[in-house]
Design a protein around this motif. Structure first.
Motif, short mmCIF file in Angstrom:
data_model
loop_
_atom_site.label_atom_id
_atom_site.label_comp_id
_atom_site.label_asym_id
_atom_site.label_seq_id
_atom_site.Cartn_x
_atom_site.Cartn_y
_atom_site.Cartn_z
N ARG A 208 28.20 -31.18 -15.29
CA ARG A 208 28.13 -30.30 -16.46
C ARG A 208 29.39 -30.51 -17.29
NH1 ARG A 208 24.28 -26.24 -15.90
NH2 ARG A 208 23.35 -26.04 -13.82
N PHE A 209 29.22 -30.97 -18.52
CA PHE A 209 30.34 -31.30 -19.37
C PHE A 209 30.64 -30.18 -20.36
CE2 PHE A 209 28.82 -35.29 -17.76
CZ PHE A 209 29.96 -36.06 -17.62
N ASP A 210 31.90 -30.08 -20.76
CA ASP A 210 32.26 -29.14 -21.82
C ASP A 210 31.38 -29.41 -23.04
OD1 ASP A 210 34.21 -28.17 -20.19
OD2 ASP A 210 35.92 -28.99 -21.32
N GLY A 211 30.85 -28.36 -23.61
CA GLY A 211 29.94 -28.49 -24.75
C GLY A 211 28.48 -28.38 -24.36
N GLY A 212 28.18 -28.37 -23.03
CA GLY A 212 26.82 -28.10 -22.59
C GLY A 212 26.00 -29.29 -22.14
N ALA A 213 26.47 -30.53 -22.36
CA ALA A 213 25.70 -31.70 -21.94
C ALA A 213 25.69 -31.81 -20.41
CB ALA A 213 26.26 -32.96 -22.56
N VAL A 214 24.59 -32.36 -19.89
CA VAL A 214 24.42 -32.48 -18.44
C VAL A 214 23.94 -33.89 -18.09
CG1 VAL A 214 23.11 -31.69 -16.42
CG2 VAL A 214 23.88 -30.04 -18.15
N ILE A 215 24.54 -34.46 -17.06
CA ILE A 215 24.06 -35.71 -16.46
C ILE A 215 23.60 -35.41 -15.04
CG2 ILE A 215 24.70 -37.98 -15.56
CD1 ILE A 215 26.59 -38.31 -17.89
N ASP A 216 22.37 -35.78 -14.72
CA ASP A 216 21.88 -35.74 -13.35
C ASP A 216 21.82 -37.17 -12.84
OD1 ASP A 216 21.51 -32.99 -12.80
OD2 ASP A 216 19.70 -32.98 -14.04
N TYR A 217 22.40 -37.38 -11.66
CA TYR A 217 22.51 -38.71 -11.06
C TYR A 217 21.72 -38.74 -9.76
CZ TYR A 217 24.98 -42.50 -8.49
OH TYR A 217 25.33 -43.59 -7.75
N ASP A 218 21.00 -39.83 -9.53
CA ASP A 218 20.20 -39.96 -8.30
C ASP A 218 20.03 -41.44 -8.03
OD1 ASP A 218 18.32 -40.01 -6.29
OD2 ASP A 218 16.97 -38.57 -7.22
N PHE A 219 20.71 -41.95 -6.98
CA PHE A 219 20.63 -43.39 -6.76
C PHE A 219 20.90 -43.74 -5.31
CE2 PHE A 219 21.96 -47.88 -7.14
CZ PHE A 219 20.92 -48.35 -7.92
N SER A 220 20.20 -44.78 -4.83
CA SER A 220 20.48 -45.41 -3.54
C SER A 220 20.53 -46.92 -3.77
CB SER A 220 19.41 -45.07 -2.50
OG SER A 220 18.17 -45.65 -2.84
N ASP A 221 21.29 -47.61 -2.93
CA ASP A 221 21.51 -49.04 -3.14
C ASP A 221 20.23 -49.85 -3.12
OD1 ASP A 221 24.19 -48.65 -3.42
OD2 ASP A 221 24.73 -49.25 -1.38
N GLU A 222 19.21 -49.39 -2.41
CA GLU A 222 17.94 -50.14 -2.34
C GLU A 222 17.30 -50.30 -3.71
OE1 GLU A 222 15.93 -51.64 0.35
OE2 GLU A 222 18.05 -51.75 0.89
N GLN A 223 17.65 -49.44 -4.66
CA GLN A 223 17.01 -49.49 -5.98
C GLN A 223 17.36 -50.74 -6.78
OE1 GLN A 223 17.85 -44.94 -6.54
NE2 GLN A 223 16.55 -45.58 -8.23
N TYR A 224 18.44 -51.43 -6.43
CA TYR A 224 18.78 -52.64 -7.17
C TYR A 224 17.78 -53.76 -6.94
CZ TYR A 224 23.36 -51.11 -8.84
OH TYR A 224 24.38 -50.47 -9.50
N PHE A 225 17.22 -53.84 -5.75
CA PHE A 225 16.33 -54.97 -5.42
C PHE A 225 14.93 -54.55 -4.99
CE2 PHE A 225 20.50 -56.99 -4.90
CZ PHE A 225 20.28 -58.22 -5.49
N SER A 226 14.82 -53.44 -4.30
CA SER A 226 13.57 -53.12 -3.62
C SER A 226 12.42 -52.84 -4.58
CB SER A 226 13.77 -51.89 -2.72
OG SER A 226 12.53 -51.54 -2.11
N PRO A 227 11.26 -53.48 -4.37
CA PRO A 227 10.07 -53.13 -5.15
C PRO A 227 9.49 -51.78 -4.73
CG PRO A 227 9.51 -54.75 -3.49
CD PRO A 227 10.99 -54.59 -3.42
N LEU A 228 10.03 -51.19 -3.67
CA LEU A 228 9.55 -49.88 -3.19
C LEU A 228 10.40 -48.73 -3.73
CD1 LEU A 228 8.94 -50.81 0.56
CD2 LEU A 228 7.41 -51.11 -1.42
N ARG A 229 11.47 -49.05 -4.43
CA ARG A 229 12.36 -48.04 -5.00
C ARG A 229 12.67 -48.42 -6.45
NH1 ARG A 229 10.80 -45.70 -1.32
NH2 ARG A 229 11.93 -44.58 0.35
N SER A 230 11.93 -47.85 -7.38
CA SER A 230 12.08 -48.22 -8.79
C SER A 230 13.28 -47.52 -9.41
CB SER A 230 10.81 -47.87 -9.57
OG SER A 230 10.52 -46.50 -9.42
#
Length: 362
Positions: A208-230
């Motif tokens: 949560r950033f000053d001014g109200g903007a929000v970043i939601d992050y969700d990642f696992s290393d398998e997402q770089y290559f795996s066709p099962l994790r887009s």
């Protein structure tokens, strides 16, 4: 300039291949010199890429180079960056070259005003570049929220700050780590014959950033290559949203519109122009044009080639595009995210030395 840009590269590992590939597709860029640790690495680079490779640092830094790419480990990078700066050669560092906050502060304190940029390419990948252009165009109104499941740590931070124009705003970060169980399929070494599920760490976070903007992050290393994790990216604004390649916006009262970002490619269905990406369109208009066409490059290689060209412009006196301050800040946010995972408590950013300079994302 009436000759190709002369680029030197330090390092001979796997990551350097993308730089050689991108540069080789351009008539205005040339990686002419390389500094590596072993004679074998020097011979391999010379044979494969025709580059003048050496293990002699003194000889390398005495060569006539327009800029140097430092593509070595974080531990080794600061020394080579310092040597290049001392030799008067602009530097493109492959990653933010420090492991922790103390290292970032020390590095920035010694190099903050030097001619150093960092090769953060994600916002120049064609689809991300198109989404960024749409978000900045006003079509979806002021962007307020980004959900990033497309890259890890500082890569994601850079992309999120760019989309939301966050600059160096202070933030509160909460995060947790989950277990992601998935069959191993594809990795750096190719396809796996195993069908047994493996467990990897999946980090989720909210910033949560000053001014109200929000970043939601969700990642696992398998997402770089795996066709099962887009991979996924979404942006929400006051007049619409971007979800991957789908764009929803309000054209007028009672006029909601749904459009799709579409690739314009050649070499398809008998087209004899050659195989390359022309650009991406939305509603019949180009929102991204590939300036490296007709090079046959992957999207990530296009992004790296874009970075190489931007660095050439910068080394010739042009504008910075991702300086040491921005790189330090994105790495700092990633470090705080992992601190929040370890402690299970919210973490607050604090002012850092690089906040005194301007950000590329504000």
């Amino acid at each position: 300039m009436d000759r190709p840009v002369r680029i030197g590269i330090i390092g001979g590992g796997q990551r350097t291949r993308a730089y050689f590939t991108a540069a080789a597709s351009s008539s205005t860029l040339g990686i002419t010199s390389a500094l590596v640790r072993s004679d074998k690495s020097a011979e391999d680079l010379t044979r494969r890429w025709g580059v003048d490779a050496t293990t002699d640092a003194e000889e390398f830094f005495a060569r006539a180079l327009d800029y140097v790419i430092v593509c070595v480990s974080r531990d080794a990078a600061p020394e080579f960056i310092q040597r290049a700066v001392s030799a008067g050669i602009p530097v493109l560092s492959e990653t933010p070259p420090a492991a922790d906050l103390a290292g970032l502060v020390s590095l920035y304190s010694s190099l903050g005003t030097a001619a150093v940029q960092v090769a953060e390419q994600y916002r120049f990948q064609p689809h991300h570049a198109a989404r960024l252009a749409i978000a900045r165009s006003g079509l979806i109104g002021k962007p307020l929220h980004a959900r990033l499941s497309t890259a890890h740590d500082y890569h994601a931070m850079s992309l999120g700050r760019a989309i939301l124009d966050l600059g160096f705003r202070e933030a509160e970060i909460t995060a947790t780590s989950l277990v992601d169980e998935v069959v191993a399929t594809l990795g750096f070494d190719g396809w796996s014959d195993e069908t047994t599920p493996k467990t990897t760490a999946r980090v989720t976070a909210r910033m949560r950033f000053d001014g109200g903007a929000v970043i939601d992050y969700d990642f696992s290393d398998e997402q770089y290559f795996s066709p099962l994790r887009s991979r996924h990216l979404s942006v929400r604004g006051v007049r619409g949203e971007i979800i991957d390649d789908t764009v929803r916006h309000l054209a007028g009262p009672e006029e909601p519109v749904i459009e799709t970002i579409t690739r314009s490619e050649t070499g398809v269905d008998g087209d004899l122009e050659g195989r390359f990406l022309r650009g991406l369109t939305l509603g019949g208009e180009f929102v991204y044009r590939n300036t490296l066409a007709p090079g046959r490059l992957s999207d990530d290689e296009i992004a790296i080639g874009t970075v190489l060209h931007k660095m050439a412009d910068y080394a010739a006196g042009g504008a910075p595009f991702y300086g040491l301050g921005d790189a330090c800040h994105d790495h700092y946010l990633g470090l705080l995210m992992h601190e929040a995972v370890r402690t299970g408590k919210p973490v607050l950013t604090t002012p850092q030395p690089w906040h005194r300079e301007g950000s590329a994302f504000s």
